[in-house]
Write a protein that holds these residues in place. Structure first.
Motif, PDB file in Angstrom:
ATOM      1  N   ILE A 142     -52.053   9.612  -7.912  1.00  0.00           N
ATOM      2  CA  ILE A 142     -51.315   8.813  -6.926  1.00  0.00           C
ATOM      3  C   ILE A 142     -51.604   9.360  -5.534  1.00  0.00           C
ATOM      4  O   ILE A 142     -51.816  10.576  -5.362  1.00  0.00           O
ATOM      5  CB  ILE A 142     -49.799   8.833  -7.238  1.00  0.00           C
ATOM      6  CG1 ILE A 142     -49.016   7.866  -6.328  1.00  0.00           C
ATOM      7  CG2 ILE A 142     -49.226  10.241  -7.162  1.00  0.00           C
ATOM      8  CD1 ILE A 142     -47.544   7.691  -6.727  1.00  0.00           C
TER       9      ILE A 142
ATOM     10  N   CYS B 285     -48.846   6.437   0.213  1.00  0.00           N
ATOM     11  CA  CYS B 285     -48.793   4.973   0.116  1.00  0.00           C
ATOM     12  C   CYS B 285     -48.414   4.484  -1.276  1.00  0.00           C
ATOM     13  O   CYS B 285     -48.223   3.288  -1.496  1.00  0.00           O
ATOM     14  CB  CYS B 285     -50.120   4.342   0.550  1.00  0.00           C
ATOM     15  SG  CYS B 285     -51.486   4.651  -0.595  1.00  0.00           S
ATOM     16  N   SER B 286     -48.350   5.407  -2.259  1.00  0.00           N
ATOM     17  CA  SER B 286     -47.934   5.080  -3.636  1.00  0.00           C
ATOM     18  C   SER B 286     -48.991   4.329  -4.439  1.00  0.00           C
ATOM     19  O   SER B 286     -48.687   3.873  -5.544  1.00  0.00           O
ATOM     20  CB  SER B 286     -46.607   4.305  -3.634  1.00  0.00           C
ATOM     21  OG  SER B 286     -45.935   4.436  -4.867  1.00  0.00           O
TER      22      SER B 286
ATOM     23  N   SER C 283     -52.219   4.105  -6.911  1.00  0.00           N
ATOM     24  CA  SER C 283     -52.801   4.973  -7.940  1.00  0.00           C
ATOM     25  C   SER C 283     -54.189   4.477  -8.331  1.00  0.00           C
ATOM     26  O   SER C 283     -54.457   3.265  -8.319  1.00  0.00           O
ATOM     27  CB  SER C 283     -51.890   5.020  -9.178  1.00  0.00           C
ATOM     28  OG  SER C 283     -50.674   5.687  -8.874  1.00  0.00           O
TER      29      SER C 283
ATOM     30  N   ILE D 235     -41.652   9.990  -7.935  1.00  0.00           N
ATOM     31  CA  ILE D 235     -42.397  11.028  -8.640  1.00  0.00           C
ATOM     32  C   ILE D 235     -42.171  12.364  -7.945  1.00  0.00           C
ATOM     33  O   ILE D 235     -42.008  12.411  -6.715  1.00  0.00           O
ATOM     34  CB  ILE D 235     -43.911  10.671  -8.708  1.00  0.00           C
ATOM     35  CG1 ILE D 235     -44.687  11.654  -9.599  1.00  0.00           C
ATOM     36  CG2 ILE D 235     -44.527  10.596  -7.311  1.00  0.00           C
ATOM     37  CD1 ILE D 235     -46.145  11.235  -9.854  1.00  0.00           C
TER      38      ILE D 235
ATOM     39  N   LYS E  83     -41.549  11.267  -3.896  1.00  0.00           N
ATOM     40  CA  LYS E  83     -42.360  10.167  -3.352  1.00  0.00           C
ATOM     41  C   LYS E  83     -42.188   8.951  -4.241  1.00  0.00           C
ATOM     42  O   LYS E  83     -42.107   9.081  -5.464  1.00  0.00           O
ATOM     43  CB  LYS E  83     -43.857  10.547  -3.355  1.00  0.00           C
ATOM     44  CG  LYS E  83     -44.193  11.803  -2.574  1.00  0.00           C
ATOM     45  CD  LYS E  83     -43.981  11.622  -1.096  1.00  0.00           C
ATOM     46  CE  LYS E  83     -44.166  12.957  -0.356  1.00  0.00           C
ATOM     47  NZ  LYS E  83     -43.753  12.876   1.043  1.00  0.00           N
ATOM     48  N   ASN E  84     -42.158   7.770  -3.648  1.00  0.00           N
ATOM     49  CA  ASN E  84     -42.066   6.546  -4.441  1.00  0.00           C
ATOM     50  C   ASN E  84     -43.236   6.450  -5.420  1.00  0.00           C
ATOM     51  O   ASN E  84     -44.355   6.815  -5.079  1.00  0.00           O
ATOM     52  CB  ASN E  84     -42.085   5.318  -3.528  1.00  0.00           C
ATOM     53  CG  ASN E  84     -40.743   5.128  -2.830  1.00  0.00           C
ATOM     54  OD1 ASN E  84     -40.562   5.549  -1.699  1.00  0.00           O
ATOM     55  ND2 ASN E  84     -39.804   4.527  -3.534  1.00  0.00           N
ATOM     56  N   ASN E  85     -42.942   5.948  -6.623  1.00  0.00           N
ATOM     57  CA  ASN E  85     -43.990   5.679  -7.620  1.00  0.00           C
ATOM     58  C   ASN E  85     -43.885   4.196  -7.951  1.00  0.00           C
ATOM     59  O   ASN E  85     -43.432   3.796  -9.022  1.00  0.00           O
ATOM     60  CB  ASN E  85     -43.778   6.567  -8.859  1.00  0.00           C
ATOM     61  CG  ASN E  85     -45.036   6.685  -9.712  1.00  0.00           C
ATOM     62  OD1 ASN E  85     -46.028   6.000  -9.465  1.00  0.00           O
ATOM     63  ND2 ASN E  85     -44.990   7.536 -10.717  1.00  0.00           N
ATOM     64  N   ARG E  86     -44.314   3.362  -6.986  1.00  0.00           N
ATOM     65  CA  ARG E  86     -43.993   1.925  -7.028  1.00  0.00           C
ATOM     66  C   ARG E  86     -44.583   1.184  -8.204  1.00  0.00           C
ATOM     67  O   ARG E  86     -44.038   0.184  -8.658  1.00  0.00           O
ATOM     68  CB  ARG E  86     -44.434   1.250  -5.722  1.00  0.00           C
ATOM     69  CG  ARG E  86     -43.377   1.412  -4.659  1.00  0.00           C
ATOM     70  CD  ARG E  86     -43.545   0.516  -3.459  1.00  0.00           C
ATOM     71  NE  ARG E  86     -43.114   1.298  -2.299  1.00  0.00           N
ATOM     72  CZ  ARG E  86     -43.938   1.856  -1.428  1.00  0.00           C
ATOM     73  NH1 ARG E  86     -45.253   1.673  -1.531  1.00  0.00           N
ATOM     74  NH2 ARG E  86     -43.469   2.583  -0.443  1.00  0.00           N
ATOM     75  N   ILE E  87     -45.710   1.681  -8.715  1.00  0.00           N
ATOM     76  CA  ILE E  87     -46.335   0.992  -9.839  1.00  0.00           C
ATOM     77  C   ILE E  87     -45.380   0.968 -11.036  1.00  0.00           C
ATOM     78  O   ILE E  87     -45.408   0.027 -11.831  1.00  0.00           O
ATOM     79  CB  ILE E  87     -47.698   1.647 -10.187  1.00  0.00           C
ATOM     80  CG1 ILE E  87     -48.520   0.732 -11.084  1.00  0.00           C
ATOM     81  CG2 ILE E  87     -47.518   2.999 -10.813  1.00  0.00           C
ATOM     82  CD1 ILE E  87     -49.949   1.210 -11.269  1.00  0.00           C
TER      83      ILE E  87
END
Ligand SMILES: [Zn+2]
Ligand SMILES: [Zn+2]
Ligand SMILES: [Zn+2]
Ligand SMILES: [Zn+2]
Lengths: 106, 106
Positions: free
Chosen positions: A36, A40-41, A43, B36, B72-76
């Motif tokens: 990741i 910006c998130s 992956s 995450i 941190k964002n884990n947007r997926i």
């Protein structure tokens, strides 16, 4: 690039969106050692994004500045790819064995 | 805590492992605003891990030291929860409509 894959049978089409999300935006194959970009998130596969960063030090999706040391493993994606792939294979076998669903009476 | 959920019908049991991975290890419900911890790669709901860190500044799974600013964002994962939930609902409807699969001939 992934090999040309057979289409999802109609009964399993709802899983297509999940399948799409588990693919890297660079190679379009399932994530392989997912990492990741924390800022910006987004992956990608570890190798895909490292190769990309060696040409241009930015995220290929959103263009935020990235250096290789920013990348962090996103291991849950590796586990999801493994479980999803196995479920997909088992469900395909079930669908191929099952008789076609009759239309409801008019 | 999630409401008590009906078991997966036998035909969809292979998806149980995917379902499990999309759940937060603190609340056991699907991730809600997933974040995450970059240093250990564990993900949780944003609210669940922030509440946990307010008591003890470590990852509840692997005990690595964590502060709120590491998250941190884990947007997926949010996208996967959304797509998986929708696929699950559509597949459940299909399974409930379909006649039972006959056993293969002996
Ligand atoms: Zn890739
Ligand atoms: Zn990005
Ligand atoms: Zn949670
Ligand atoms: Zn951890």
């Amino acid at each position: 690039m992934p090999l040309l894959e057979p289409p999802w049978p109609p009964g399993l089409a709802p899983l297509k969106a999940v399948d799409d999300l588990l693919r890297c935006g660079i190679c379009f194959d399932y994530f392989s050692i997912a990492v990741i970009i924390p800022q910006c998130s987004h992956s990608y596969c570890s190798l895909c994004i490292r190769k990309s960063l060696s040409y241009k030090t930015q995220c290929p999706t959103c263009c935020v500045a990235v250096s290789e040391s920013d990348l962090k493993n996103n291991r849950i994606l590796d586990d999801l790819v493994k479980s999803f792939n196995s479920a997909r294979q088992q469900l395909l076998n079930l669908v191929l064995e099952a008789p076609p669903v009759p239309s409801p009476p008019a």
